[in-house]
Write a protein that holds these residues in place. Structure first.
Motif, PDB file in Angstrom:
ATOM      1  N   LEU A   7       0.822  -1.203   0.000  1.00 20.04           N
ATOM      2  CA  LEU A   7       0.000   0.000   0.000  1.00 20.04           C
ATOM      3  C   LEU A   7       0.855   1.251   0.000  1.00 20.04           C
ATOM      4  CD1 LEU A   7      -2.774  -0.946   2.519  1.00 20.04           C
ATOM      5  CD2 LEU A   7      -3.031  -0.497   0.110  1.00 20.04           C
ATOM      6  N   VAL A  55      -5.381  -8.886   4.719  1.00 21.49           N
ATOM      7  CA  VAL A  55      -5.081  -7.750   5.594  1.00 21.49           C
ATOM      8  C   VAL A  55      -6.291  -7.403   6.435  1.00 21.49           C
ATOM      9  CG1 VAL A  55      -4.263  -5.377   5.693  1.00 21.49           C
ATOM     10  CG2 VAL A  55      -3.558  -6.837   3.816  1.00 21.49           C
ATOM     11  N   PHE A  58      -7.474  -4.376   8.749  1.00 24.76           N
ATOM     12  CA  PHE A  58      -7.132  -3.017   9.136  1.00 24.76           C
ATOM     13  C   PHE A  58      -7.622  -2.727  10.542  1.00 24.76           C
ATOM     14  CE2 PHE A  58      -5.310  -1.449   5.315  1.00 24.76           C
ATOM     15  CZ  PHE A  58      -5.858  -2.224   4.319  1.00 24.76           C
ATOM     16  N   ALA A  76     -12.421  -1.633   8.360  1.00 26.60           N
ATOM     17  CA  ALA A  76     -12.504  -1.175   6.964  1.00 26.60           C
ATOM     18  C   ALA A  76     -13.422  -2.046   6.120  1.00 26.60           C
ATOM     19  CB  ALA A  76     -11.104  -1.095   6.339  1.00 26.60           C
ATOM     20  N   LEU A  77     -14.535  -2.457   6.662  1.00 25.45           N
ATOM     21  CA  LEU A  77     -15.519  -3.183   5.863  1.00 25.45           C
ATOM     22  C   LEU A  77     -16.193  -2.198   4.926  1.00 25.45           C
ATOM     23  CD1 LEU A  77     -17.245  -5.377   8.572  1.00 25.45           C
ATOM     24  CD2 LEU A  77     -15.678  -6.142   6.813  1.00 25.45           C
ATOM     25  N   PHE A  78     -16.591  -2.660   3.755  1.00 24.13           N
ATOM     26  CA  PHE A  78     -17.270  -1.780   2.797  1.00 24.13           C
ATOM     27  C   PHE A  78     -18.669  -1.509   3.335  1.00 24.13           C
ATOM     28  CE2 PHE A  78     -13.700  -2.037   0.376  1.00 24.13           C
ATOM     29  CZ  PHE A  78     -13.423  -3.305  -0.095  1.00 24.13           C
ATOM     30  N   SER A  79     -18.916  -0.218   3.626  1.00 22.66           N
ATOM     31  CA  SER A  79     -20.141   0.087   4.370  1.00 22.66           C
ATOM     32  C   SER A  79     -21.417  -0.095   3.551  1.00 22.66           C
ATOM     33  CB  SER A  79     -20.083   1.513   4.922  1.00 22.66           C
ATOM     34  OG  SER A  79     -19.319   2.338   4.093  1.00 22.66           O
ATOM     35  N   LEU A 126     -16.837 -10.498  -2.263  1.00 27.71           N
ATOM     36  CA  LEU A 126     -16.279  -9.609  -3.299  1.00 27.71           C
ATOM     37  C   LEU A 126     -14.979 -10.114  -3.892  1.00 27.71           C
ATOM     38  CD1 LEU A 126     -16.588  -6.860  -4.780  1.00 27.71           C
ATOM     39  CD2 LEU A 126     -15.242  -5.856  -2.969  1.00 27.71           C
ATOM     40  N   PRO A 127     -13.940 -10.408  -3.102  1.00 27.84           N
ATOM     41  CA  PRO A 127     -12.727 -10.908  -3.739  1.00 27.84           C
ATOM     42  C   PRO A 127     -12.917 -12.254  -4.417  1.00 27.84           C
ATOM     43  CG  PRO A 127     -12.500 -10.979  -1.358  1.00 27.84           C
ATOM     44  CD  PRO A 127     -13.772 -10.277  -1.638  1.00 27.84           C
ATOM     45  N   VAL A 131     -15.581 -13.231  -6.067  1.00 27.21           N
ATOM     46  CA  VAL A 131     -16.176 -12.991  -7.379  1.00 27.21           C
ATOM     47  C   VAL A 131     -15.176 -12.326  -8.312  1.00 27.21           C
ATOM     48  CG1 VAL A 131     -17.924 -11.640  -8.566  1.00 27.21           C
ATOM     49  CG2 VAL A 131     -18.524 -12.884  -6.510  1.00 27.21           C
ATOM     50  N   GLU A 132     -14.446 -11.342  -7.770  1.00 23.53           N
ATOM     51  CA  GLU A 132     -13.563 -10.554  -8.617  1.00 23.53           C
ATOM     52  C   GLU A 132     -12.355 -11.341  -9.088  1.00 23.53           C
ATOM     53  OE1 GLU A 132     -13.906  -7.454  -9.691  1.00 23.53           O
ATOM     54  OE2 GLU A 132     -15.845  -7.271  -8.741  1.00 23.53           O
ATOM     55  N   HIS A 133     -11.705 -12.036  -8.148  1.00 30.50           N
ATOM     56  CA  HIS A 133     -10.433 -12.668  -8.500  1.00 30.50           C
ATOM     57  C   HIS A 133     -10.603 -14.088  -8.990  1.00 30.50           C
ATOM     58  CE1 HIS A 133      -7.986  -9.420  -7.351  1.00 30.50           C
ATOM     59  NE2 HIS A 133      -8.288  -9.451  -6.094  1.00 30.50           N
ATOM     60  N   ARG A 142     -13.111 -11.600   5.903  1.00 29.22           N
ATOM     61  CA  ARG A 142     -12.808 -11.090   4.563  1.00 29.22           C
ATOM     62  C   ARG A 142     -11.339 -11.266   4.240  1.00 29.22           C
ATOM     63  NH1 ARG A 142     -13.626  -4.898   3.238  1.00 29.22           N
ATOM     64  NH2 ARG A 142     -11.795  -4.820   4.572  1.00 29.22           N
TER      65      ARG A 142
END
Lengths: 377, 264
Positions: free
Chosen positions: B59, B91, B93, B97-100, B110-111, B113-115, B160
């Protein structure tokens, strides 16, 4: 305990000690400070200090005593028998250790003229860095847009659809209403001014030219700047301060693709659509005023439009819409990424994004008007 | 707690330099993370523990030095390859840092599906399993982060981080703000997962109980580099004022009392 007991009693014939009494607390701070400032310097040095008369004391009062006596003297006093209970001794001892030994650091007296020049210089540097950053971000987004165009896997139709609904569909009523009113106002203007020349019929032309070429797209873009750029900045800014952007990167995803591109694409679709609605609405407002005050019937209005105003003007106005859409979305998103973590920062950047959008939109509009004029369009 | 001295480190940090304007936070810092170990990272405020974590994870680009993960220098890789390697990190945090705008299950999915390209149904199914793995009740999967308590947010964020079955887990002060029972349970969860899944864990913490309970090695950050990275016994005996105050102050002694040497 009498209220009128003085805070400081200087040594005199009856007592040879400096007596402190009363409430040495924050409530009496102002008075105590002026009293301690007026004390003759040697009164403190020579006399014994008697602290037993103090009723209430807090850190503010303790600090004043420390200032008055000096750290060394206070510690000397505390090492003997002060007549105070243990809590107060501890308080005074604590303050004594933290009392700064010298006077407060001097603010360097600056020449105001030099300082102003310095601030101008710094702010020029910052503006320049800011312009470079914006250009860089535009480049980054364009390259991201083109590379994602050829990879259907990376498209995010759901996100784009959500943004279209929020930025476009929900904005239709306000855009239509405001441009309707501005159209009416321009028609009133025309009616009033052109009457002196007996040229009221040209009000139609005034409304049409101004709305199709300029006001349709400009008003929509400014509304979007206020409504949408601030929303983008606030959304992305709060994600940044909650470390969600870092989490996106830590998961190996690209924040540009996830957050910025859907917003840019959505605005590229909705701003031209809203511009079209704005133009229609403005013409409608003008037509209404013409019908009621100038006795120009709607049919006549449309015929005049048809004869005098070509499609060219519509196209010139619409051509600016995608450019404005791109700029507004970019600035909104960029300011969001610059947010640094506090609530104040979110507010500051939201304001800045709206102001910048309006400035850039009007600047580009002025340049476009100049360009069109030179080209003779 | 198996001795891991003979294995090759999976993360090698060499000569790391991190500077913010005029302030140098790390100067020529070296650190190794061994496979299958829990490495606790401690240091006073401002010694750059979070900055170190971010430098390793990618990062933050360090001003100088190299970070080799699984033998490869991340900065030297192309973006595709770097993305592949970064999937082996998870990681957590400090604030979760969850997506609100997503539910817990959607956050974890999410990861996936995406990756990995899983379908939504498969990803959702896997995500619910991870929710249970992290010690959350099944109902928590459909809640939004704003509806969760602090401890649950951390567990959801852990789930996550574990979504892609990473090889290394980076935790930034995971027990900060948790009550003692929750913190102890979280410690145990980390240890269990580390043993069961064969993870390495890089754990930034101030919590002495965590250090004593689950850490195989402890790295002390001081004076812009790693002062010592060794087992807890040897670190506690180091002749350095800060380390002595840290481990032998009243809280240090209380923690040591609670966790007599767990055999090394």
């Amino acid at each position: 305990m009498p209220d009128t007991s003085p805070f400081i009693r200087l040594p005199d014939a009856q007592r040879d000690s400096l007596c402190l009494s009363g409430d040495w607390t924050l409530a009496n701070y102002a008075e105590l400070r002026s009293l301690t400032a007026e004390l003759p310097g040697d009164a403190v040095k020579q006399a014994r200090i008697d602290l037993s008369g103090i009723a209430h004391i807090d850190t503010a009062g303790a600090q004043l005593i420390c200032d008055m006596l000096g750290v060394d003297r206070l510690q000397q006093v505390l090492s003997g028998d002060t007549g105070l209970n243990r809590e107060r001794q501890t308080l005074l001892a604590r303050i004594a250790t933290t009392c700064p030994r010298g006077p407060d650091p001097e603010q360097a007296g600056a020449n105001p003229l030099i300082e102003m020049l310095e601030r101008i210089g710094v702010s020029m540097g910052q503006h320049w860095a800011h312009v470079i950053e914006l250009l860089g971000f535009i480049g980054l987004t364009l390259s991201g847009l083109f590379s994602s165009l050829f990879r259907p896997r990376s498209w995010r139709p759901t996100a784009i659809a959500v943004q279209i609904e929020q930025t476009g569909l929900n904005a239709v009523p306000i855009v239509a209403l405001l441009t309707f009113m501005v159209g009416a106002v321009i028609a009133f203007l025309g009616a009033t001014v052109l009457q002196t020349f007996g040229a009221s019929i040209y009000t139609v032309d005034l409304v049409a030219f101004s709305f199709l070429r300029e006001f349709g797209v400009l008003l929509t873009a400014i509304l979007m700047a206020g409504r949408t750029a601030s929303a983008f900045t606030a959304q992305i800014g709060s994600m940044k301060s909650n470390e969600e952007i870092d989490a996106i990167r830590a998961l190996g995803l690209n924040p540009l693709e996830l957050l910025v591109l859907p917003r840019v694409i959505a605005l590229l679709i909705t701003l031209p659509a809203l511009t079209f609605i704005a133009m229609l609405s403005g013409l409608l407002g003008g037509a209404m005023v013409c019908a009621f005050t100038l006795d120009i019937s709607p049919v006549m209005f449309i015929n005049l439009l048809h004869d005098d105003v070509g499609v060219r003007h519509f196209l010139l106005g619409m051509a600016k819409a995608p450019v404005f859409a791109f700029l507004v979305a970019i600035i909104g998103c960029l300011e969001g990424f610059k947010v640094s973590g506090s609530a104040e920062s979110v507010g500051e950047h939201t304001t800045s994004s709206v102001v910048q959008c309006i400035f850039v939109v009007i600047l580009v509009d002025a340049l476009a008007a100049l360009f069109y004029m030179e080209m003779g369009w | 707690m198996v001795s891991t001295q003979s294995a090759k480190p999976i993360v090698e940090v060499r000569g790391l330099v991190n500077r913010f304007g005029k302030q140098t936070v790390h100067d020529n810092l070296d650190l190794d993370i061994m496979p299958r170990e829990v490495l606790g990272v401690v240091g006073g405020s401002g010694t750059g523990k979070s900055v170190l974590l971010r430098s390793i994870v990618g990062l933050r680009r360090p001003n100088a030095g190299s970070v080799k993960v699984f033998g490869q220098d991340l900065q030297a890789l192309s973006e595709e390859q770097r993305s592949l390697q970064e999937r082996r990190f998870g990681v957590l945090f400090q604030s979760g840092a969850l997506f609100s705008s997503l539910t817990v299950a959607e956050n974890i999915a999410l990861p996936l599906v995406e990756h990995i390209g899983l379908s939504r149904r498969d990803a959702d199914h896997l995500a619910r399993m991870k929710v249970l793995l992290a010690g959350l009740p099944a109902e928590a999967a459909d809640k939004y982060p704003s509806m969760l308590s602090g401890g649950m947010v951390k567990r959801a964020a852990l789930a996550r981080a574990l979504a892609l079955d990473p090889d290394i887990l980076f935790l930034d002060e995971p027990t900060a703000g948790l009550d003692p029972i929750g913190a102890a349970a979280f410690d145990q969860l980390i240890r269990t997962l580390c043993d069961a899944l064969g993870l390495s864990v890089f754990l930034v913490t101030h919590d002495l109980d965590t250090l004593y309970a689950i850490c195989d090695r402890v790295a002390v950050l001081s004076q812009k580099r790693v002062l010592i990275a060794d087992t807890l016994e040897r670190v506690a005996q180091t002749d350095d004022t800060w380390v002595q105050d840290y481990f032998h102050g009243p809280r240090g002694r209380a923690a040591a009392y609670q966790h007599p040497a767990a055999g090394e």
